[in-house]
Structures are given as C-alpha cells and as structure tokens.
Design a protein around this motif. Sequence first.
Motif, mmCIF file in Angstrom:
data_model
loop_
_atom_site.group_PDB
_atom_site.id
_atom_site.type_symbol
_atom_site.label_atom_id
_atom_site.label_comp_id
_atom_site.label_asym_id
_atom_site.label_seq_id
_atom_site.Cartn_x
_atom_site.Cartn_y
_atom_site.Cartn_z
ATOM 1 N N LYS A 108 28.133 -49.500 81.177
ATOM 2 C CA LYS A 108 29.973 -49.038 81.109
ATOM 3 C C LYS A 108 30.914 -49.427 81.243
ATOM 4 O O LYS A 108 32.231 -48.390 81.482
ATOM 5 N N ASP A 109 31.153 -50.334 82.349
ATOM 6 C CA ASP A 109 32.384 -51.289 82.927
ATOM 7 C C ASP A 109 33.329 -51.899 82.272
ATOM 8 O O ASP A 109 32.755 -51.955 80.702
ATOM 9 N N HIS A 110 34.460 -51.518 82.530
ATOM 10 C CA HIS A 110 35.716 -52.090 81.850
ATOM 11 C C HIS A 110 36.560 -52.505 82.556
ATOM 12 O O HIS A 110 36.650 -51.329 83.522
ATOM 13 N N VAL A 111 37.079 -53.448 82.054
ATOM 14 C CA VAL A 111 38.517 -53.823 82.514
ATOM 15 C C VAL A 111 39.590 -53.281 83.141
ATOM 16 O O VAL A 111 39.705 -53.296 83.913
ATOM 17 N N LYS A 112 39.473 -52.226 82.432
ATOM 18 C CA LYS A 112 40.449 -50.711 82.756
ATOM 19 C C LYS A 112 40.752 -50.544 84.229
ATOM 20 O O LYS A 112 40.780 -49.995 85.130
ATOM 21 N N PHE A 113 39.020 -50.408 84.690
ATOM 22 C CA PHE A 113 38.503 -49.959 86.399
ATOM 23 C C PHE A 113 38.315 -51.194 86.970
ATOM 24 O O PHE A 113 37.000 -50.236 88.374
ATOM 25 N N TRP A 114 37.909 -52.511 86.339
ATOM 26 C CA TRP A 114 37.583 -53.535 87.806
ATOM 27 C C TRP A 114 38.884 -53.205 88.705
ATOM 28 O O TRP A 114 39.675 -52.912 89.225
ATOM 29 N N ARG A 115 38.003 -53.576 90.167
ATOM 30 C CA ARG A 115 38.193 -53.655 91.579
ATOM 31 C C ARG A 115 37.482 -54.954 91.637
ATOM 32 O O ARG A 115 36.161 -55.091 91.491
ATOM 33 N N PRO A 116 37.953 -54.863 92.948
ATOM 34 C CA PRO A 116 37.157 -56.283 93.402
ATOM 35 C C PRO A 116 35.975 -56.102 94.202
ATOM 36 O O PRO A 116 36.764 -55.368 95.236
ATOM 37 N N GLN A 117 34.813 -56.599 94.897
ATOM 38 C CA GLN A 117 33.991 -55.845 95.142
ATOM 39 C C GLN A 117 33.413 -57.271 95.740
ATOM 40 O O GLN A 117 33.042 -58.181 95.984
ATOM 41 N N MET A 118 33.982 -57.642 97.420
ATOM 42 C CA MET A 118 34.195 -58.317 98.545
ATOM 43 C C MET A 118 32.738 -58.973 98.948
ATOM 44 O O MET A 118 32.828 -58.332 99.396
ATOM 45 N N LEU A 119 32.424 -60.083 99.151
ATOM 46 C CA LEU A 119 31.317 -61.285 99.781
ATOM 47 C C LEU A 119 32.041 -62.043 100.454
ATOM 48 O O LEU A 119 32.283 -62.875 100.325
ATOM 49 N N LEU A 120 31.493 -61.550 102.417
ATOM 50 C CA LEU A 120 33.255 -63.022 102.668
ATOM 51 C C LEU A 120 32.005 -63.018 103.929
ATOM 52 O O LEU A 120 31.523 -62.839 104.280
ATOM 53 N N MET A 121 31.768 -64.253 103.666
ATOM 54 C CA MET A 121 30.533 -65.592 104.453
ATOM 55 C C MET A 121 31.425 -65.432 105.824
ATOM 56 O O MET A 121 32.805 -66.182 105.929
ATOM 57 N N VAL A 122 30.797 -65.058 106.866
ATOM 58 C CA VAL A 122 31.439 -65.506 108.100
ATOM 59 C C VAL A 122 30.229 -65.422 109.227
ATOM 60 O O VAL A 122 28.930 -65.495 108.635
ATOM 61 N N GLN A 123 30.687 -67.372 110.167
ATOM 62 C CA GLN A 123 29.431 -67.757 110.479
ATOM 63 C C GLN A 123 29.235 -67.447 111.815
ATOM 64 O O GLN A 123 28.455 -66.717 112.885
ATOM 65 N N ASN A 124 30.800 -66.912 111.963
ATOM 66 C CA ASN A 124 31.319 -66.568 113.750
ATOM 67 C C ASN A 124 32.396 -65.321 113.646
ATOM 68 O O ASN A 124 33.525 -65.791 113.783
ATOM 69 N N PRO A 125 32.026 -63.883 113.844
ATOM 70 C CA PRO A 125 32.930 -63.433 114.025
ATOM 71 C C PRO A 125 33.431 -63.562 115.145
ATOM 72 O O PRO A 125 35.640 -63.597 115.074
ATOM 73 N N ARG A 126 33.992 -64.074 116.411
ATOM 74 C CA ARG A 126 34.747 -64.819 116.907
ATOM 75 C C ARG A 126 35.895 -65.263 116.449
ATOM 76 O O ARG A 126 37.067 -65.791 116.938
ATOM 77 N N SER A 127 35.796 -66.324 115.807
ATOM 78 C CA SER A 127 36.371 -67.043 114.761
ATOM 79 C C SER A 127 37.273 -66.642 113.991
ATOM 80 O O SER A 127 37.905 -67.052 112.824
ATOM 81 N N SER A 128 37.127 -64.842 113.656
ATOM 82 C CA SER A 128 37.632 -64.959 111.689
ATOM 83 C C SER A 128 38.244 -63.554 111.759
ATOM 84 O O SER A 128 37.573 -62.664 110.865
#
Length: 839
Positions: A463-483
């Motif tokens: 039932k997804d519709h483009v009107k209600f699209w929202r970004p769903q992010m996967l952020l790849m982090v190697q080491n949180p100290r640097s990012s």
Amino acid sequence: GFVVGHAGLYQALAMFAVAYFIIGMTVLSVCAIATNGALDAGGAYYMISRALGPEFGGSIGIMFFLANVCGSALYVLGLVEAVVDSFGIPPGQKVGTGVHVLPQSYWYELLYGTVLLALCLLVCLVGASIYAKATFLIFLIVAVVLGSILISFFATRPIGVPIRLPHNNSSEIDNGSFTGFSLATLRDNLGGGYGVDYTTGQMMSFSSVFAVMFNGCTGIMAGSNMSGDLKRPSYSIPRGTISAVLFTYLVYNLLAFLMCATCDRILLQKDYGFLRDISIFPPLVTVGIYAATLSAAMSNLIGASRILYALARDDLFGRALSLAKKTSASGNPVMAVILSWLVVQLVLFSGKLNTIAGVVTTFFLLVYATVNLACLALEWASAPNFRPTFRYFTWHTCLLGIAGCCVMMFLISPVSASASLGFFLVLLLALHYLSPSSTWGYISQALIFHQVRKYLLMLDVRKDHVKFWRPQMLLMVQNPRSSPRLIDFVNDLKKSGLYVLGHVELQDLDMLPSDPLQPQQDSWLSLVDKLNVKAFVSLTLAPSVRHGVRQLLFTSGLGGMRPNTLVLGFYDDTAPQDGLARHPAFTSTREEVSLGFPPLREPDAPKLLSAREYVGIVADALKMLRNVLLARQLESLDKAWELRRAASPPPTIHVWPVNLLRPDSARYADTCSLFLLQMACVLNMARAWRRARLRLFLCVEAGAMPHAQEEKLRQLLKDLRIQAQIQLVPWDAVTRLHWQTRQGPPGGPLTTEEETVEEEEVVNFPTNTTQVSDEYVCAANKLVLEQSPAPAVRFLYLPRPPADTSLYPLYLHQLELLTRGLGPTVLVHGVSAVTSTQL
C-alpha cells in the motif's frame, strides 16, 4: 452512625457499594500481582515499582507513604475524640466530675494524641511479631464488642439519650432517642438529611461523608504492606484480603440497617459515641472503639515505615532517604519507623479528624488507581511471564477500578485530587530525570513492543504510495570516533523515517568461541543516546565489508520499515580524525573512553576495503534498488556555527541536479535529479536547517534558450512545492573541454546499432567513464567551487558506476576530483520516484 445519620440508609448503602466496588476491583489486581512472583517489603509500592518501573513506583511510593502517615494521624485523632468524649470535662465546666477529668482544648488534645502515638511507636519499634500478636488480640476484642453491639440492638429497651453539645464556650443539651425496632424510625432514616458536623462546624455533603467513610475501608492494604514480614505473602495476601473485604462489607451493611431501624436522626448526627449509650455493657464498647482505632493507627504507622524502608533500600531518592535504611539486629527498620512517627506527629497539628479525611481518601484512591493500572499494564502487555496463580480478574476489572477511583477522587474534592495529581506528576518527572536506571524491568517496554508488533503487521508495503514516501537511512560506520558529525547530519536527513547505524566486523564466527558483537551493542546504544539521534543499531559479522553491507541491506529493518537509502562516507586518502573527543556531547575524556570503541586507523595503516570494493558496494545497492548517498568532508561541517551565525545572509544549501560527469546527457527532470532535489528539501525542512536557503544551479549553454529552461525548472519547483532560488550558470567553457577531448570512440564513427547500444548504456551502466578527461572534471570542480557565497553543504549528482568493474578505480578517481576542496558535500543517486504533485 455518622454516615447513616447524615446520608440516610439508601445513600449509605450506595456509599458502601461504591467504596467496596472500587476496593473489590483493586483487591483483584492486588491478588493477581501478589501471586505472580516473590514479594518483598513495601507492599503496594513494591508491586507498582516492579511492574511499572521506578518512576511510577517511586512516585506512588511517596504518595502511599503520605496516605499511611495521614491515615495513622486520622485514627489517632479519632481515638483522641473517643477518649475526650468518654473522659473529657464537659464544655462550660472548669472542674470535672466523676470520670470526666480530662481538660479539653487544642493543645490538650494534641498532647493526648502525642501520648497515644508514642504507644503505637513503642509497639512498632519492638517489631512485626509483637505487632501481629497485638493486632490479633485487638481482633478478638473487636469481635466480642461487635457481638455485644448486635445483641444490644435487640436487648436494649427504647430510651432517651441526653446529648451534651459544645456551644460558645459552654454546652447545651439535646435529646436523641433509641426507639428499638420501629418502622417509623426506619422510614425517617431512609433519605438523606445532611447537617452540620458538631466537631468541625462544617456543613456535610455526600462527598465529605464519603471521604470520612472511605477511610474505614482502607485497611485492605494492611496485609500487602506487611509483605516483607509474611512467610508466604503470595498465599496469605489473597486469602486474607478477600476475607477481610467480604466480612467488613457485610458488617457495615448490617450495622447501617440496624442503626436506621432503631435510632433517630438526632442521636445519629449529634452523638458519634451513641453505641455506648445503647449497649448492654457500655465499657465494652469503649474498649472496642479504643482497640479498633489503636489497631488502625498502628497498622498505618507500620505500613508507612515499611514503604519508607523499601524506598530507601531501592535508592530512588539517593541520600535523602539513606537514614531510613538502618535496621535493628532482627531486621526491623527502626529508623524508618521513627521517621514515619515524626511525620505523623506533624500531621497531628491539623487537630480535627474530618479536616484531613479528604486528603487521606484522595491519596488512597490514587494509590488504588495505580495498583489497577499496574495490573492492567501487565495484562495488556501479554508478557509470557505474567501468569499469576490468582486468575479471577480481567483487564475489564482493572479498567473499572481505575475509572471508579478517578471519578470518586474528583467527586470528593476536586482541589485535593488536582493537587495530588500535580504532586504525583512532579515526583514522576523528577524521578524520570534524576533517578538511576533500575534492573526491575519496565512495563513501558513490554507495552511498546506489543503495540509496535501490531502496527508493523498493519504496515503493508503493497500500500506504499509516493505521496507518503520518506527516507529510511542505513548509514555504514566503520568507527564512530571518526564520524559523529556525519551521524548527526544523517539524523537531520531522515525526516521521521527509519535510521539505522550499520557496522561490519571482519571476523569469522566459526573461528570464535562466542559472538563478539554482543559486548559492543551497549557501546553503540550509548553512542546513540549521547549524540541524541533517533537511530537503531545493526551490527554484523562478515568476511568482507562488501558482504557485510549486502547482509545489512537484505536484513535490516522489519516489515514495511526497511532502509531504502544507503549512506557511505567518501573513500579518499584523508587521515581519520577523532571527532568524538571534540564533540560537545562528550564533556570529559572519561566519558568518551568508556564507550569502548577501538582507536582510529593510523594514516599509514592499510584500509579495510579497496577502492574497487567500495565502488562495488555502491553498485550492489543500486542493483538492490536502494538510493545511494556518498558524504564527503561532513566532519568539517560545524552545524552549530553555520546555522547560528549572523542572520544576514542566511546559510545556503547548494543543489546541482545535473550529472556533471555526463554533460552530453544532462537532464533536470530524471529520477535521480528529482531525488536529489527531494533530499535537499528534506534537509531544509529539518528544524535545525529551516533558516538555510536552497540555491539551485541551472547549467546553460549559449543558444540554448536559458530563460525558457529557467521557467520550466521554476514551474517544476512550484509543482513540487519546493522553495529555492534558481541561479543560471554558463558552462560553455567547461563543456568545450569535454567535446575537445572526446573525438569519438576508437574505430571511427558510430553505426546506428552502436548508437542504440550507447543510448541504453546511458540509462543503465554508462561506459563513458574513460571518455571524461581529468581536465574536464577539474574544470567542473572549479565551476562548482566558484559559486559564492560558500554554502553550508552541497548536493551533487552521483552517476552510476560503470558496468566494467576494471573501471571502478577510475570512476572513484573522477568523483574525488569533482568533489576536491568543496567542503561538506553529498553525492546523491536516486533510483525510486519520491516526488508527487498530487494532493
């Protein structure tokens, strides 16, 4: 007598029914919680805190402590009234006669209350064993007295009872009547006849009478308050409590009927000790009254001390209650008893019984409502471990108990109810922010899980519709100290969507004794809390970073909540910097080190993935129909400085929706360009970025009707409801470099078939990477860099990787040249439609 005299039989029975309905629902909840596990000291506080968590438990614990303290003072004042009524010098007389020798005044009555409270203190200091023996003895006395009273209604002949009432520092005589069983007397007492309470001079009403009456029913918690002193609380509390409720309900109703049928209203309203006057043995009634009120006062005092001791032992209030932890050699919390006694002594200064009755009733009703709430929450959470052996309850009984308590609280005294709720909320908030975390378990987590599971099942991806699209992010982090700043930036980009921090650990589980990711989970969750981002954490083991990212793209999320956008840091030779050490969320080195993340890679140390593997990750994500964002130099973005600097001019966000690496196929309305516009707009909608202004760059060539292109783009922005400034950028000098270096493909002019193949490749996997010179890319980079003023962040079009994997290093080299020296930059490639012009 007080209740029946003012309210009449009908209303008295209604009061008993309402009170015992509330009590009955609460008793069912108490029995359910009491039989669901081992109970310790604290009674209702222990039940609520272990069910609802420390915030609710600590708040209600204080309220219940105050309720018991005020209840103890109430019964002591009641006992003082009974003593003064029996032995006090009548008003208007200076010298007593016979047994009436006790002076009457506020200070004398306070002295009598202090002496009686000291007696209760001595019993409670000795311990629970002597208290249990004392209460059993008192129970026997009360049972004998009750039997004599019931016999007296039948055995005593009709008599007139003279009543001495205080009046202007003197006394006046009124006459009441004990008529014996009389239909006329019963008829006269059926309806209500509220009058003035002769002890306080206040006009009585249904609510004020109910408040006094309800205090006689609050003993249901006496057994649960002693939960720490009972051998088998799970066995004793349900049986003892239910038996006590049924017995007292029957006795109250029977006495109400007998009084209405035998005593006139004057006697009931103006002589609260009339049972002595009609008894076959008056001294026995006096002893019974003294014994019952003394027992109730001791019960509330010892209950208050046990609650205070439990609160102190749980360390919810820190050092404030540390003194109450001290116990005797036998385990009796003597300091908690003494502190409770001191508070009761302070309450005694109020002076009159009916003055504090409303407050006590409100406190008890609030506690009962919360007990029902605890049971309701446990039932609704459907946790497998909630399986009490007492099964005679449902969520309906809990809900009815809560509703009854709340309604009666506000009927009795709206002011007291509002003040109690306000005090309760203040305690709740204080404990939420100040108390240490507990290991008791939080019912809120169980309820959230229960509801989230239901809603996730209802979230249908079909039932997804483009009107209600929202970004769903996967952020790849190697080491949180640097990012840390990149993590914060992507949090602004998610627009209430799913946000997952992904991390790949390069190890083989077959070669390890246990899962190495479990100890790291707490560090990552602490990082999320510290940075104040709304993100989940997903860690995985894999032989390579590329395999790990594939796993996370396939498995992260649940149901309709799955990442649709992959975010990667940029692959370059920049030495990683420790951003956590400089981040404002970490106020000390000790706090930062405690997260337990490994040190950063040394500048000359080998990387965990190659350039080819990095580009392969981008290609994999696009094959899986995931949008891709590559973030470069985001750690140099000082968001606080950019967004709080002088208001004129406001910070800007530069948007380049053209593929700068394909000047021969530049379009502004393809899927990728529209996705790039959407991401820039989403960032601008975030609260922290609302002051920023979007600036859209339209690259035009001579003779290409730039104003028509601008008008077309402006109409597109209007249809998409995106507010942005459009700036025309001539780029003939840049494109000339491209056409000069591109003399056509090797082998001569293109055939018609080859032209068709190239058109397909432009859409799918372009092969023109080798046809773009470094000179052209550097010129494009200079073109972007020359647009002033310098923005806070730039959004550039990310072309697809080439189909030929041997060209991956060259592709990455071109991206590096294009973004070199641009500052915070996000390269964007979108594969799904995300904009809509529909309503």
